[in-house]
Motif scaffolding. Structure first.
Motif, PDB file in Angstrom:
ATOM      1  N   GLN A  22       0.830  -1.214   0.000  1.00 13.70           N
ATOM      2  CA  GLN A  22       0.000   0.000   0.000  1.00 13.70           C
ATOM      3  C   GLN A  22       0.859   1.257   0.000  1.00 13.70           C
ATOM      4  OE1 GLN A  22      -2.397  -1.010   3.455  1.00 13.70           O
ATOM      5  NE2 GLN A  22      -4.204  -1.337   2.175  1.00 13.70           N
ATOM      6  N   ASN A  23       1.965   1.234   0.717  1.00 14.75           N
ATOM      7  CA  ASN A  23       2.845   2.410   0.742  1.00 14.75           C
ATOM      8  C   ASN A  23       3.443   2.692  -0.631  1.00 14.75           C
ATOM      9  OD1 ASN A  23       2.437   2.946   3.458  1.00 14.75           O
ATOM     10  ND2 ASN A  23       4.172   1.712   4.134  1.00 14.75           N
ATOM     11  N   LEU A  24       3.703   1.636  -1.388  1.00 20.62           N
ATOM     12  CA  LEU A  24       4.232   1.804  -2.746  1.00 20.62           C
ATOM     13  C   LEU A  24       3.160   2.236  -3.742  1.00 20.62           C
ATOM     14  CD1 LEU A  24       6.571  -1.316  -3.131  1.00 20.62           C
ATOM     15  CD2 LEU A  24       7.272   1.062  -2.834  1.00 20.62           C
ATOM     16  N   ASN A  25       1.899   1.972  -3.385  1.00 22.08           N
ATOM     17  CA  ASN A  25       0.791   2.227  -4.320  1.00 22.08           C
ATOM     18  C   ASN A  25      -0.357   2.937  -3.612  1.00 22.08           C
ATOM     19  OD1 ASN A  25       1.601   0.408  -6.841  1.00 22.08           O
ATOM     20  ND2 ASN A  25       2.063  -0.771  -4.989  1.00 22.08           N
ATOM     21  N   PRO A  26      -0.125   4.174  -3.168  1.00 22.04           N
ATOM     22  CA  PRO A  26      -1.147   4.882  -2.388  1.00 22.04           C
ATOM     23  C   PRO A  26      -2.413   5.204  -3.176  1.00 22.04           C
ATOM     24  CG  PRO A  26       0.646   6.365  -2.970  1.00 22.04           C
ATOM     25  CD  PRO A  26       1.094   4.988  -3.346  1.00 22.04           C
ATOM     26  N   ASN A  27      -2.337   5.176  -4.495  1.00 27.51           N
ATOM     27  CA  ASN A  27      -3.513   5.510  -5.306  1.00 27.51           C
ATOM     28  C   ASN A  27      -4.227   4.285  -5.869  1.00 27.51           C
ATOM     29  OD1 ASN A  27      -3.020   8.340  -5.062  1.00 27.51           O
ATOM     30  ND2 ASN A  27      -1.399   8.144  -6.587  1.00 27.51           N
ATOM     31  N   ALA A  28      -3.910   3.116  -5.343  1.00 25.57           N
ATOM     32  CA  ALA A  28      -4.489   1.876  -5.869  1.00 25.57           C
ATOM     33  C   ALA A  28      -6.008   1.868  -5.747  1.00 25.57           C
ATOM     34  CB  ALA A  28      -3.914   0.679  -5.129  1.00 25.57           C
ATOM     35  N   LYS A  29      -6.647   1.469  -6.837  1.00 25.19           N
ATOM     36  CA  LYS A  29      -8.110   1.352  -6.857  1.00 25.19           C
ATOM     37  C   LYS A  29      -8.489  -0.103  -6.599  1.00 25.19           C
ATOM     38  CE  LYS A  29      -9.118   5.186 -10.010  1.00 25.19           C
ATOM     39  NZ  LYS A  29      -9.685   5.556 -11.330  1.00 25.19           N
ATOM     40  N   GLY A  30      -8.494  -0.466  -5.349  1.00 26.13           N
ATOM     41  CA  GLY A  30      -8.887  -1.821  -4.995  1.00 26.13           C
ATOM     42  C   GLY A  30      -7.758  -2.627  -4.391  1.00 26.13           C
ATOM     43  N   CYS A  31      -8.134  -3.597  -3.537  1.00 25.92           N
ATOM     44  CA  CYS A  31      -7.159  -4.413  -2.821  1.00 25.92           C
ATOM     45  C   CYS A  31      -7.734  -5.818  -2.655  1.00 25.92           C
ATOM     46  CB  CYS A  31      -6.866  -3.783  -1.460  1.00 25.92           C
ATOM     47  SG  CYS A  31      -5.765  -4.740  -0.409  1.00 25.92           S
ATOM     48  N   TRP A  32      -6.943  -6.832  -3.045  1.00 24.55           N
ATOM     49  CA  TRP A  32      -7.361  -8.223  -2.938  1.00 24.55           C
ATOM     50  C   TRP A  32      -6.294  -9.031  -2.213  1.00 24.55           C
ATOM     51  CZ3 TRP A  32     -11.194 -11.268  -5.931  1.00 24.55           C
ATOM     52  CH2 TRP A  32     -12.182 -10.467  -6.510  1.00 24.55           C
ATOM     53  N   VAL A  33      -6.721 -10.171  -1.661  1.00 23.86           N
ATOM     54  CA  VAL A  33      -5.789 -11.129  -1.083  1.00 23.86           C
ATOM     55  C   VAL A  33      -6.122 -12.508  -1.644  1.00 23.86           C
ATOM     56  CG1 VAL A  33      -7.228 -11.486   0.978  1.00 23.86           C
ATOM     57  CG2 VAL A  33      -4.798 -12.054   1.056  1.00 23.86           C
ATOM     58  N   ALA A  34      -5.068 -13.263  -1.967  1.00 22.71           N
ATOM     59  CA  ALA A  34      -5.244 -14.633  -2.442  1.00 22.71           C
ATOM     60  C   ALA A  34      -4.270 -15.531  -1.706  1.00 22.71           C
ATOM     61  CB  ALA A  34      -5.002 -14.720  -3.946  1.00 22.71           C
ATOM     62  N   GLY A  35      -4.726 -16.723  -1.342  1.00 26.06           N
ATOM     63  CA  GLY A  35      -3.855 -17.647  -0.635  1.00 26.06           C
ATOM     64  C   GLY A  35      -4.160 -19.087  -0.983  1.00 26.06           C
ATOM     65  N   PHE A  36      -3.152 -19.913  -0.830  1.00 22.47           N
ATOM     66  CA  PHE A  36      -3.273 -21.337  -1.113  1.00 22.47           C
ATOM     67  C   PHE A  36      -3.005 -22.128   0.158  1.00 22.47           C
ATOM     68  CE2 PHE A  36      -0.732 -25.121  -2.887  1.00 22.47           C
ATOM     69  CZ  PHE A  36      -1.840 -25.957  -2.875  1.00 22.47           C
ATOM     70  N   SER A  37      -3.947 -23.018   0.534  1.00 21.42           N
ATOM     71  CA  SER A  37      -3.818 -23.904   1.682  1.00 21.42           C
ATOM     72  C   SER A  37      -3.603 -23.083   2.970  1.00 21.42           C
ATOM     73  CB  SER A  37      -2.702 -24.915   1.424  1.00 21.42           C
ATOM     74  OG  SER A  37      -2.786 -25.999   2.305  1.00 21.42           O
ATOM     75  N   PHE A  38      -2.495 -23.271   3.672  1.00 21.60           N
ATOM     76  CA  PHE A  38      -2.192 -22.463   4.864  1.00 21.60           C
ATOM     77  C   PHE A  38      -2.304 -20.974   4.558  1.00 21.60           C
ATOM     78  CE2 PHE A  38       1.133 -20.122   7.208  1.00 21.60           C
ATOM     79  CZ  PHE A  38       0.835 -20.444   8.528  1.00 21.60           C
ATOM     80  N   GLY A  39      -1.848 -20.582   3.372  1.00 25.15           N
ATOM     81  CA  GLY A  39      -1.936 -19.175   2.971  1.00 25.15           C
ATOM     82  C   GLY A  39      -3.365 -18.688   2.846  1.00 25.15           C
ATOM     83  N   ALA A  40      -4.298 -19.595   2.492  1.00 16.44           N
ATOM     84  CA  ALA A  40      -5.709 -19.220   2.424  1.00 16.44           C
ATOM     85  C   ALA A  40      -6.240 -18.917   3.827  1.00 16.44           C
ATOM     86  CB  ALA A  40      -6.521 -20.335   1.772  1.00 16.44           C
ATOM     87  N   TRP A  41      -5.819 -19.708   4.818  1.00 18.55           N
ATOM     88  CA  TRP A  41      -6.228 -19.469   6.204  1.00 18.55           C
ATOM     89  C   TRP A  41      -5.705 -18.122   6.698  1.00 18.55           C
ATOM     90  CZ3 TRP A  41      -3.035 -20.614  10.888  1.00 18.55           C
ATOM     91  CH2 TRP A  41      -3.765 -20.488  12.082  1.00 18.55           C
ATOM     92  N   ILE A  42      -4.436 -17.835   6.422  1.00 22.00           N
ATOM     93  CA  ILE A  42      -3.863 -16.540   6.811  1.00 22.00           C
ATOM     94  C   ILE A  42      -4.591 -15.409   6.076  1.00 22.00           C
ATOM     95  CG2 ILE A  42      -1.784 -15.105   6.795  1.00 22.00           C
ATOM     96  CD1 ILE A  42      -1.632 -17.374   8.815  1.00 22.00           C
ATOM     97  N   GLY A  43      -4.857 -15.600   4.781  1.00 20.38           N
ATOM     98  CA  GLY A  43      -5.527 -14.566   3.998  1.00 20.38           C
ATOM     99  C   GLY A  43      -6.907 -14.223   4.518  1.00 20.38           C
ATOM    100  N   MET A  44      -7.652 -15.234   4.955  1.00 19.64           N
ATOM    101  CA  MET A  44      -8.993 -14.981   5.479  1.00 19.64           C
ATOM    102  C   MET A  44      -8.927 -14.234   6.814  1.00 19.64           C
ATOM    103  SD  MET A  44     -10.975 -16.151   3.153  1.00 19.64           S
ATOM    104  CE  MET A  44     -12.606 -16.677   3.633  1.00 19.64           C
ATOM    105  N   GLN A  45      -7.887 -14.496   7.605  1.00 21.02           N
ATOM    106  CA  GLN A  45      -7.715 -13.738   8.848  1.00 21.02           C
ATOM    107  C   GLN A  45      -7.354 -12.283   8.547  1.00 21.02           C
ATOM    108  OE1 GLN A  45      -5.689 -15.913  12.242  1.00 21.02           O
ATOM    109  NE2 GLN A  45      -5.188 -17.279  10.540  1.00 21.02           N
TER     110      GLN A  45
END
Length: 216
Positions: free
Chosen positions: A93-116
């Motif tokens: 976010q600091n590198l892209n302060p004007n970003a139009k939208g934010c998403w998270v994607a995760g696989f397996s353990f990463g999906a659990w972290i992403g949902m948190q």
């Protein structure tokens, strides 16, 4: 795609950063599988997720959790890894302060972290959870789930039983104000071999549709 080193809660974190030419492109972070079972940011599913989001117009960051690759620190049962993910999102976010939208994607353990992370960061507008380990971790923190998203798993997954993912999806679908899309790839195992092309096709179609809806 430049290699980046950025500050995390327990020292430096190693990542791969893939920007778009336009400064207001949406941003996405990609989270890898379990560090103690060989999970890294170069996992094939994670790598393909990264490029799928970039091809859709996102500025993307994937990174190694603490203790993986050149990332400092030690495995922390998911608690520290969630803090790592939050630091990665701060960096992006600091590198892209004007970003139009934010998403998270995760696989397996990463999906659990992403949902948190989704629960902690209201700016996240959408998520992709690939083979979320509903049999291994408690997902009851998603009450309510704050954003609409896509859940995908394989019908032949022996690591995360398909019935557990279906149960998680059905619970989330009962919540009002969001839409949970659940897709099952027939014959695919946990690592989507076979099934990778179908996985990426579903994700491209879903995220592309969501982007079209937000720009109308």
């Amino acid at each position: 795609m430049p290699e980046v080193i950025f500050p995390g809660p327990e020292g430096r974190l190693e990542g791969r950063y893939h920007p778009q030419p336009n400064r207001d492109a949406p941003i996405a972070i990609i989270l890898h599988p379990h560090p103690q079972f060989g999970g890294t940011m170069n996992n094939k599913v994670v790598y393909n997720l990264h490029y799928a989001f970039h091809d859709l117009g996102f500025t993307v960051l994937r990174f190694n959790f603490r203790g993986v690759g050149r990332s400092q620190g030690e495995y922390d049962q998911g608690v520290g890894e969630l803090s790592d993910a939050a630091s990665a999102l701060d960096y992006l976010q600091n590198l892209n302060p004007n970003a139009k939208g934010c998403w998270v994607a995760g696989f397996s353990f990463g999906a659990w972290i992403g949902m948190q992370l989704l629960m902690r960061r209201p700016e996240i507008q959408g998520f992709v959870s690939v083979a979320p380990p509903a049999n291994m971790y408690d997902f009851t923190f998603l009450a309510p789930c704050p954003s609409s998203g896509l859940i995908v798993n394989g019908s032949a997954d022996r690591v995360v039983p398909p019935a557990d993912v279906t149960g998680l999806s059905e619970k989330l679908k009962q919540q009002k104000g969001i839409t949970i899309t659940h897709e099952v790839i027939e014959g695919a195992g946990h690592f989507f071999e076979p099934g990778m092309d179908q996985l990426m096709g579903l994700i491209n179609a879903y995220v592309g549709r969501r982007l079209t809806e937000t720009t109308r």
